[in-house]
Every structure is written in structure tokens, then in C-alpha cells.
Motif scaffolding. Structure first.
Motif, PDB file in Angstrom:
ATOM      1  N   LEU A 184      85.775 -12.664 -25.452  1.00 17.16           N
ATOM      2  CA  LEU A 184      85.301 -11.307 -25.741  1.00 17.16           C
ATOM      3  C   LEU A 184      86.300 -10.287 -25.233  1.00 17.16           C
ATOM      4  N   GLY A 185      86.357  -9.171 -25.929  1.00 19.03           N
ATOM      5  CA  GLY A 185      87.106  -8.007 -25.489  1.00 19.03           C
ATOM      6  C   GLY A 185      86.160  -6.829 -25.417  1.00 19.03           C
ATOM      7  N   TYR A 186      86.621  -5.737 -24.891  1.00 17.03           N
ATOM      8  CA  TYR A 186      85.759  -4.568 -24.714  1.00 17.03           C
ATOM      9  C   TYR A 186      86.604  -3.306 -24.671  1.00 17.03           C
ATOM     10  N   GLY A 187      85.946  -2.203 -24.759  1.00 15.69           N
ATOM     11  CA  GLY A 187      86.539  -0.887 -24.568  1.00 15.69           C
ATOM     12  C   GLY A 187      85.450  -0.001 -23.998  1.00 15.69           C
ATOM     13  N   TYR A 188      85.848   1.004 -23.248  1.00 15.54           N
ATOM     14  CA  TYR A 188      84.841   1.869 -22.632  1.00 15.54           C
ATOM     15  C   TYR A 188      85.417   3.234 -22.328  1.00 15.54           C
ATOM     16  N   LEU A 189      84.517   4.183 -22.156  1.00 19.12           N
ATOM     17  CA  LEU A 189      84.896   5.514 -21.683  1.00 19.12           C
ATOM     18  C   LEU A 189      83.674   6.188 -21.083  1.00 19.12           C
ATOM     19  N   LEU A 190      83.933   7.151 -20.232  1.00 19.85           N
ATOM     20  CA  LEU A 190      82.876   7.946 -19.614  1.00 19.85           C
ATOM     21  C   LEU A 190      83.137   9.418 -19.863  1.00 19.85           C
ATOM     22  N   ALA A 191      82.062  10.150 -20.105  1.00 24.16           N
ATOM     23  CA  ALA A 191      82.156  11.610 -20.164  1.00 24.16           C
ATOM     24  C   ALA A 191      82.596  12.098 -18.779  1.00 24.16           C
ATOM     25  N   ARG A 192      83.354  13.156 -18.754  1.00 24.57           N
ATOM     26  CA  ARG A 192      83.942  13.621 -17.503  1.00 24.57           C
ATOM     27  C   ARG A 192      82.930  13.864 -16.378  1.00 24.57           C
ATOM     28  N   PRO A 193      81.731  14.434 -16.636  1.00 24.93           N
ATOM     29  CA  PRO A 193      80.780  14.633 -15.530  1.00 24.93           C
ATOM     30  C   PRO A 193      80.303  13.327 -14.881  1.00 24.93           C
ATOM     31  N   SER A 194      80.546  12.200 -15.539  1.00 22.99           N
ATOM     32  CA  SER A 194      80.101  10.911 -15.012  1.00 22.99           C
ATOM     33  C   SER A 194      81.208  10.148 -14.287  1.00 22.99           C
ATOM     34  N   ILE A 225      86.693 -13.291 -20.892  1.00 23.21           N
ATOM     35  CA  ILE A 225      86.462 -11.901 -21.265  1.00 23.21           C
ATOM     36  C   ILE A 225      87.573 -11.082 -20.630  1.00 23.21           C
ATOM     37  N   GLY A 226      88.128 -10.169 -21.398  1.00 31.63           N
ATOM     38  CA  GLY A 226      89.198  -9.348 -20.852  1.00 31.63           C
ATOM     39  C   GLY A 226      89.697  -8.349 -21.861  1.00 31.63           C
ATOM     40  N   ASP A 227      90.506  -7.425 -21.351  1.00 36.25           N
ATOM     41  CA  ASP A 227      91.130  -6.431 -22.217  1.00 36.25           C
ATOM     42  C   ASP A 227      92.286  -5.795 -21.463  1.00 36.25           C
ATOM     43  N   SER A 246     102.052   9.510 -25.752  1.00 37.42           N
ATOM     44  CA  SER A 246     103.301   9.282 -26.465  1.00 37.42           C
ATOM     45  C   SER A 246     103.001   8.658 -27.826  1.00 37.42           C
ATOM     46  N   ASP A 247     103.873   8.908 -28.789  1.00 38.64           N
ATOM     47  CA  ASP A 247     103.749   8.269 -30.089  1.00 38.64           C
ATOM     48  C   ASP A 247     104.443   6.903 -30.109  1.00 38.64           C
ATOM     49  N   GLU A 248     105.045   6.540 -29.000  1.00 32.54           N
ATOM     50  CA  GLU A 248     105.724   5.251 -28.871  1.00 32.54           C
ATOM     51  C   GLU A 248     104.800   4.250 -28.178  1.00 32.54           C
ATOM     52  N   PRO A 249     104.928   2.956 -28.488  1.00 32.95           N
ATOM     53  CA  PRO A 249     104.123   1.948 -27.779  1.00 32.95           C
ATOM     54  C   PRO A 249     104.400   1.997 -26.278  1.00 32.95           C
ATOM     55  N   ARG A 250     103.337   1.740 -25.519  1.00 32.99           N
ATOM     56  CA  ARG A 250     103.414   1.817 -24.059  1.00 32.99           C
ATOM     57  C   ARG A 250     103.035   0.476 -23.439  1.00 32.99           C
ATOM     58  N   ASP A 251     103.476   0.297 -22.213  1.00 29.61           N
ATOM     59  CA  ASP A 251     103.131  -0.905 -21.466  1.00 29.61           C
ATOM     60  C   ASP A 251     101.669  -0.850 -21.056  1.00 29.61           C
ATOM     61  N   CYS A 252     101.039  -2.024 -21.033  1.00 28.70           N
ATOM     62  CA  CYS A 252      99.641  -2.147 -20.618  1.00 28.70           C
ATOM     63  C   CYS A 252      99.489  -3.320 -19.671  1.00 28.70           C
ATOM     64  N   PHE A 253      98.503  -3.230 -18.810  1.00 29.98           N
ATOM     65  CA  PHE A 253      98.096  -4.361 -17.982  1.00 29.98           C
ATOM     66  C   PHE A 253      96.969  -5.098 -18.691  1.00 29.98           C
ATOM     67  N   SER A 254      97.014  -6.410 -18.651  1.00 27.21           N
ATOM     68  CA  SER A 254      95.941  -7.245 -19.171  1.00 27.21           C
ATOM     69  C   SER A 254      95.100  -7.737 -18.001  1.00 27.21           C
ATOM     70  N   TYR A 255      93.780  -7.555 -18.131  1.00 26.19           N
ATOM     71  CA  TYR A 255      92.846  -8.022 -17.123  1.00 26.19           C
ATOM     72  C   TYR A 255      91.912  -9.034 -17.763  1.00 26.19           C
ATOM     73  N   VAL A 256      91.531 -10.062 -16.996  1.00 29.98           N
ATOM     74  CA  VAL A 256      90.713 -11.132 -17.550  1.00 29.98           C
ATOM     75  C   VAL A 256      89.845 -11.768 -16.460  1.00 29.98           C
ATOM     76  N   LYS A 257      88.736 -12.309 -16.904  1.00 29.37           N
ATOM     77  CA  LYS A 257      87.937 -13.213 -16.075  1.00 29.37           C
ATOM     78  C   LYS A 257      87.581 -14.394 -16.952  1.00 29.37           C
TER      79      LYS A 257
END
Length: 173
Positions: free
Chosen positions: A88-98, A124-126, A160-171
Motif C-alpha cells: 500500500l501507498g498513501y498521501g496526506y495533508l493537513l489544513a494549516r490550523p491543524s 506500506i510506505g511512500d 521547482s518545475d524540475e524533479p526533486r529528491d525524495c526520501f522513501s519510508y516503509v514498514k
């Protein structure tokens, strides 16, 4: 396979419905700070949010709104996707007051625990942008481990409009 909803001590994950678009637009979709590390630009019109909701409803993933268990207020969103039968993968976000309340760590922990209790799920990771220290910390608090630095992995157009480095996290199980 993916559940219709989750809940935690403070949150209810409710499936997104078309009528949620105005609330999503007001709460976070137009906020440039919330969308900073997302793969989309802040919405400038409600029609953009309506299009997002329509695509979320039509897609193979499950998109949830994170609502307060007590008063029902909108805190953010969570997407769960299954790119392969064993992971599984996931994505998330929070409204700023939270921000800063530990809500996303609580939410992700619940999802990770549920996922690894499922018989066929082994992983599971992303990913998150290397500069998104808040998201990295959420994943670490939820018990995921940084497994890799992915070079030029994703475009985050608010940085940026260019690809960026990302960290991969997993369990894994």
C-alpha cells in the motif's frame, strides 16, 4: 479490500463525496503553505477542487477527509492506494490550523497498523520531499523507517518545475 472508513481517538476518516469540494477548497486546497510539497499547485477556483474530487471518486484509490471526532471539523485528507496486491501507498495533508497537533501521526499510525494486520499486505510506505521534514517526522512517528534516498523522484511544482529528491519510508511485516 480498502476500507470505507477508519477512526482514531480524535479522527474519523470519511470518504470524500462530491459535496465536499467547497469545504476542501476553503480549508486547504487554495493554501500555498499546505500545498508546498504536494504534486499540485494551490487551487485558484472552486472548479479545480471539484475536478480533483471527481477524479478521486473515479480513481482506484480511497480518498478520505479527516474530520474531528468531537465537532466534525475538517482537519485534512488522506489517500490510500494499492499499487500491488502486497503493498500500500498513501498521501496526506493537513489544513494549516491543524498542524502541530499530532493528528497526522495518529492517522498514519492507525492506517499502518490496519494495513499490516491484513493477510496479503506485506509493505506500506511512500515518499516525501527531502526538505519536507514535517512529513518525514510523521512517518517516523508512525513507525516507518527511511529506506532510501530517491534521486530526482518527483516534481513538486510549488518549489521547482524540475524533479526533486525524495526520501522513501516503509514498514514491512
Amino acid at each position: 479490500m480498502l476500507p470505507d472508513q477508519f477512526s482514531t481517538a480524535r479522527l474519523i476518516f470519511a470518504p470524500i463525496v462530491a459535496e465536499d469540494a467547497p469545504l476542501i477548497f476553503e480549508a486547504y486546497a487554495r493554501d500555498s503553505e499546505v500545498s508546498r510539497y504536494m504534486t499540485w499547485r494551490p487551487h485558484t477556483a472552486l472548479a479545480e477542487t471539484e475536478a480533483y474530487v471527481a477524479s478521486a471518486l473515479a480513481g482506484p484509490s480511497c480518498s478520505y477527509l479527516l474530520r474531528d471526532r468531537g465537532d466534525g471539523r475538517l482537519h485534512g485528507a488522506f489517500e490510500l492506494r494499492q499499487p500491488a496486491a502486497h503493498r500500500l501507498g498513501y498521501g496526506y495533508l493537513l489544513a494549516r490550523p491543524s498542524w502541530g497537533l499530532g493528528l497526522m501521526s495518529e492517522a498514519l499510525t492507525a492506517v499502518v497498523d490496519w494495513a499490516l494486520d491484513q493477510p496479503g499486505i506485506r509493505r506500506i510506505g511512500d515518499v516525501c520531499d527531502v526538505e519536507n521534514l514535517g512529513s518525514a517526522r510523521v512517518m517516523e512517528k508512525a513507525g516507518l523507517t527511511r529506506e532510501a534516498l530517491l534521486r530526482l523522484w518527483a516534481v513538486h511544482p510549488n518549489i521547482s518545475d524540475e524533479p526533486r529528491d525524495c526520501f522513501s519510508y516503509v514498514k514491512t511485516r
